[in-house]
Scaffold this active site. Structure first.
Site, PDB file in Angstrom:
ATOM      1  N   TYR A   1      38.578  52.595  42.579  1.00  0.00           N
ATOM      2  CA  TYR A   1      38.650  51.944  43.884  1.00  0.00           C
ATOM      3  C   TYR A   1      38.391  50.442  43.727  1.00  0.00           C
ATOM      4  O   TYR A   1      39.122  49.615  44.271  1.00  0.00           O
ATOM      5  CB  TYR A   1      37.602  52.572  44.817  1.00  0.00           C
ATOM      6  CG  TYR A   1      37.497  51.922  46.171  1.00  0.00           C
ATOM      7  CD1 TYR A   1      38.474  52.158  47.142  1.00  0.00           C
ATOM      8  CD2 TYR A   1      36.435  51.093  46.495  1.00  0.00           C
ATOM      9  CE1 TYR A   1      38.388  51.571  48.394  1.00  0.00           C
ATOM     10  CE2 TYR A   1      36.332  50.505  47.754  1.00  0.00           C
ATOM     11  CZ  TYR A   1      37.311  50.746  48.695  1.00  0.00           C
ATOM     12  OH  TYR A   1      37.226  50.170  49.935  1.00  0.00           O
TER      13      TYR A   1
ATOM     14  N   LYS B   1      40.768  47.088  44.604  1.00  0.00           N
ATOM     15  CA  LYS B   1      40.337  46.033  45.511  1.00  0.00           C
ATOM     16  C   LYS B   1      40.341  44.655  44.828  1.00  0.00           C
ATOM     17  O   LYS B   1      40.711  43.653  45.439  1.00  0.00           O
ATOM     18  CB  LYS B   1      38.948  46.348  46.081  1.00  0.00           C
ATOM     19  CG  LYS B   1      38.968  47.471  47.112  1.00  0.00           C
ATOM     20  CD  LYS B   1      39.735  47.051  48.347  1.00  0.00           C
ATOM     21  CE  LYS B   1      39.749  48.090  49.441  1.00  0.00           C
ATOM     22  NZ  LYS B   1      40.548  47.639  50.595  1.00  0.00           N
TER      23      LYS B   1
ATOM     24  N   HIS C   1      27.789  58.086  53.814  1.00  0.00           N
ATOM     25  CA  HIS C   1      26.876  57.151  53.164  1.00  0.00           C
ATOM     26  C   HIS C   1      25.458  57.321  53.703  1.00  0.00           C
ATOM     27  O   HIS C   1      25.231  58.072  54.635  1.00  0.00           O
ATOM     28  CB  HIS C   1      27.384  55.719  53.355  1.00  0.00           C
ATOM     29  CG  HIS C   1      28.626  55.447  52.588  1.00  0.00           C
ATOM     30  ND1 HIS C   1      29.830  55.129  53.186  1.00  0.00           N
ATOM     31  CD2 HIS C   1      28.872  55.488  51.253  1.00  0.00           C
ATOM     32  CE1 HIS C   1      30.758  54.982  52.249  1.00  0.00           C
ATOM     33  NE2 HIS C   1      30.202  55.177  51.081  1.00  0.00           N
TER      34      HIS C   1
ATOM     35  N   SER D   1      35.397  45.216  49.385  1.00  0.00           N
ATOM     36  CA  SER D   1      34.141  45.938  49.466  1.00  0.00           C
ATOM     37  C   SER D   1      33.197  45.342  48.427  1.00  0.00           C
ATOM     38  O   SER D   1      33.639  44.790  47.426  1.00  0.00           O
ATOM     39  CB  SER D   1      34.416  47.410  49.166  1.00  0.00           C
ATOM     40  OG  SER D   1      33.323  48.007  48.512  1.00  0.00           O
ATOM     41  N   SER D   2      31.892  45.490  48.664  1.00  0.00           N
ATOM     42  CA  SER D   2      30.931  44.908  47.722  1.00  0.00           C
ATOM     43  C   SER D   2      30.950  45.618  46.358  1.00  0.00           C
ATOM     44  O   SER D   2      30.375  45.117  45.397  1.00  0.00           O
ATOM     45  CB  SER D   2      29.525  44.945  48.316  1.00  0.00           C
ATOM     46  OG  SER D   2      29.173  46.275  48.648  1.00  0.00           O
ATOM     47  N   CYS D   3      31.626  46.764  46.274  1.00  0.00           N
ATOM     48  CA  CYS D   3      31.663  47.479  44.990  1.00  0.00           C
ATOM     49  C   CYS D   3      32.600  46.815  43.969  1.00  0.00           C
ATOM     50  O   CYS D   3      32.713  47.272  42.840  1.00  0.00           O
ATOM     51  CB  CYS D   3      32.062  48.932  45.186  1.00  0.00           C
ATOM     52  SG  CYS D   3      33.800  49.115  45.555  1.00  0.00           S
TER      53      CYS D   3
END
Length: 324
Positions: free
Chosen positions: A151, A155, A194, A122-124
């Protein structure tokens, strides 16, 4: 023929339509899109297990599944995901469950002879203040967004695990990092969805109830990037077929839209006739979040679904599938 340790895949993924492909997390937003894409492409041997049938957090169960089924390809789209509120409330779950799922699946894949595995992040994973647009090299260059650190750390560990197994064992494990996704099977829950599904739901409910206005938080000035989940699925298949390397690959649309433009577009697609009001006393969040997907573009992949077309498709799905 197989793939050599140098990462040059002779035997392409797309020529293996009868191969067993395990799509982990096939009921989610991402997994369901990947399954649709593989079925369209003529893959006939997809291995799918619900959470009730196979608990990916249980190492012995995962190992037994791989020993019995012997998948040749694995796409790891299973994860525990949630919004800011969920991340704040359940940090232990977000780090533990995600670490367990990916550790069990990646390790069992290697030990049971899987040809290739793709791990989705994920981009986070990127630092909160990463330079824009965010390149793959920004990973681990600064502190994460505090609200979803647990999270993100899980990842990042998944990316590093794929790299470690590639370096030590020559295992063809790759990682893809999608930007903000939307589409069928998204979460339209009023509290923890979201921004995009939340807007679709709010404009729809306002239309149905005949409300005069919809109030949206902030000024509408932040820029965001969105990718339709069917485009992501197409990108995933492309990476499985064409990419074999150590570095994770960003998968984005490369197109930015302001929250204001997004809200106007959703209003139009839903057909809400009332007023759109901005509550500027509320926070805007990060001013800009764009991924640099030029690495993937250089490999020869670009997204195909324009935002408006994708929104029309998503709203249609919402009307047919989400209980009013």
């Amino acid at each position: 023929m197989g793939s050599s340790n140098h990462g040059t895949t002779v035997d392409s993924f797309l020529s293996n339509q009868s191969a067993k492909v395990f799509v982990a997390g096939h009921r989610g937003l991402v997994g369901s899109a990947i399954v649709r894409k593989l079925q369209q492409l003529g893959f006939t041997n997809l291995l799918l297990r619900t959470h009730a049938e196979l608990d990916l957090t249980r190492q012995t169960d995962v190992d037994a599944f791989f020993a019995a089924e012997k998948p040749q390809f694995v796409i790891l789209a299973a994860a525990k995901v949630g919004g800011i509120h969920a991340n704040k409330t359940y940090p232990a779950d977000f780090i533990a469950i995600n670490l367990q799922i990916q550790t069990n699946v990646i390790d069992s894949s290697y030990r049971h002879g899987v040809k290739k595995l793709l791990f989705l992040g994920s981009s986070c994973i990127y630092p909160k203040f990463a330079p824009q647009p965010i390149t793959e090299e920004a990973l681990l260059t600064g502190p994460l967004e505090p609200t979803n650190e647990w999270y993100a750390v899980a990842k990042i560990a998944g990316i590093k695990m794929c790299q470690g197994y590639r370096l030590q064992h020559g295992f063809d494990a790759i990682s893809g990092m999608p930007t903000n996704l939307y589409g069928p099977y998204d979460n339209f829950h009023p509290e923890n969805s979201h921004v995009l599904p939340a807007l679709i739901r709010r404009f729809h409910e306002a239309k149905v109830s005949g409300a005069k206005e919809v109030v949206v938080w902030g000024t509408g000035s932040p820029l965001r990037e969105f990718l339709h989940v069917d485009d992501l699925a197409d990108g995933v298949v492309f990476l499985m077929d064409k990419y074999s390397g150590l570095v994770h690959v960003n998968v984005g649309s490369g197109k930015e839209v302001t929250i204001k433009e997004l809200a106007e577009l959703v209003k139009e697609v839903v057909g809400f006739e009332g007023e759109l009001v901005w509550d500027t006393s509320k926070p805007d969040g990060t001013p800009r979040k764009l991924m640099d997907s030029s690495k993937l573009a250089e490999l020869g992949w670009v997204p195909k679904i324009a935002l408006k077309e994708g929104l029309v498709d998503t709203y249609k799905w919402y009307l047919e599938n989400v209980k009013q």
